[in-house]
Design a protein around this motif. Structure first.
Motif, PDB file in Angstrom:
ATOM      1  N   GLU A 146       0.803  -1.351  -0.024  1.00  0.00           N
ATOM      2  CA  GLU A 146      -0.128  -0.017   0.145  1.00  0.00           C
ATOM      3  C   GLU A 146       0.683   1.354  -0.054  1.00  0.00           C
ATOM      4  OE1 GLU A 146       0.674  -1.094   4.294  1.00  0.00           O
ATOM      5  OE2 GLU A 146       0.306  -2.329   2.579  1.00  0.00           O
ATOM      6  N   LYS A 147       1.913   1.021   0.266  1.00  0.00           N
ATOM      7  CA  LYS A 147       3.009   2.351   0.137  1.00  0.00           C
ATOM      8  C   LYS A 147       4.033   2.251  -0.986  1.00  0.00           C
ATOM      9  CE  LYS A 147       2.868   2.627   5.378  1.00  0.00           C
ATOM     10  NZ  LYS A 147       3.629   2.653   6.519  1.00  0.00           N
ATOM     11  N   LYS A 148       3.792   1.357  -2.004  1.00  0.00           N
ATOM     12  CA  LYS A 148       4.836   1.089  -2.742  1.00  0.00           C
ATOM     13  C   LYS A 148       5.070   2.277  -3.794  1.00  0.00           C
ATOM     14  CE  LYS A 148       3.686  -0.825  -6.404  1.00  0.00           C
ATOM     15  NZ  LYS A 148       3.350  -2.055  -7.524  1.00  0.00           N
ATOM     16  N   GLU A 149       4.149   3.173  -4.195  1.00  0.00           N
ATOM     17  CA  GLU A 149       4.272   4.226  -5.175  1.00  0.00           C
ATOM     18  C   GLU A 149       5.077   5.307  -4.449  1.00  0.00           C
ATOM     19  OE1 GLU A 149       3.750   3.965  -8.179  1.00  0.00           O
ATOM     20  OE2 GLU A 149       2.789   2.092  -7.817  1.00  0.00           O
ATOM     21  N   GLU A 150       4.791   5.849  -3.207  1.00  0.00           N
ATOM     22  CA  GLU A 150       5.369   6.794  -2.491  1.00  0.00           C
ATOM     23  C   GLU A 150       6.759   6.598  -2.104  1.00  0.00           C
ATOM     24  OE1 GLU A 150       4.042   7.105   2.026  1.00  0.00           O
ATOM     25  OE2 GLU A 150       2.254   6.758   0.647  1.00  0.00           O
TER      26      GLU A 150
END
Length: 113
Positions: A88-92
């Motif tokens: 859930e935090k991959k992009e940032e």
């Protein structure tokens, strides 16, 4: 944040902490030379178990250059340290990782010239 360096046994440490990892969703940095040096075989776990664990806890693997580490790279020489990022935090986090890597490369290049 979790950092391990257990000379090839890092995978077992992470498995042992699965409940804590699922609950708290930390960034994980671990040495993965055991994968590259064939210690996974020596320690008795497979590529499927390794990647299955990270899929089960919903983490994505990258090397320290910010490149995705996937099953197709299991036996390919890549960097030896890995970063596991909560799905859930991959992009940032990936963008921050790549920015940090570029900053380091740029600084090293400037120092060399």
């Amino acid at each position: 944040f979790i950092k391990t360096d257990a000379e090839g046994a890092d995978f077992f440490i992470l498995q042992g902490g699965a409940r804590l990892i699922k609950k708290n969703r930390p960034l994980i940095v671990f040495e993965g030379w055991g994968v590259k040096a064939g210690l996974a075989k020596l320690y008795g776990y497979t590529k499927e178990e390794f990647f299955g664990f990270f899929d089960e806890i919903d983490y994505v693997l990258y090397d320290t250059a910010g490149l995705r580490f996937n099953p197709g790279l299991w036996e390919v020489h890549t960097l030896n340290d890995f970063i596991a990022i909560p799905g859930e935090k991959k992009e940032e986090m990936v963008e921050s990782l790549r920015f940090s890597v570029m900053q380091i490369v740029s600084r090293k290049f400037q120092e060399a010239n």
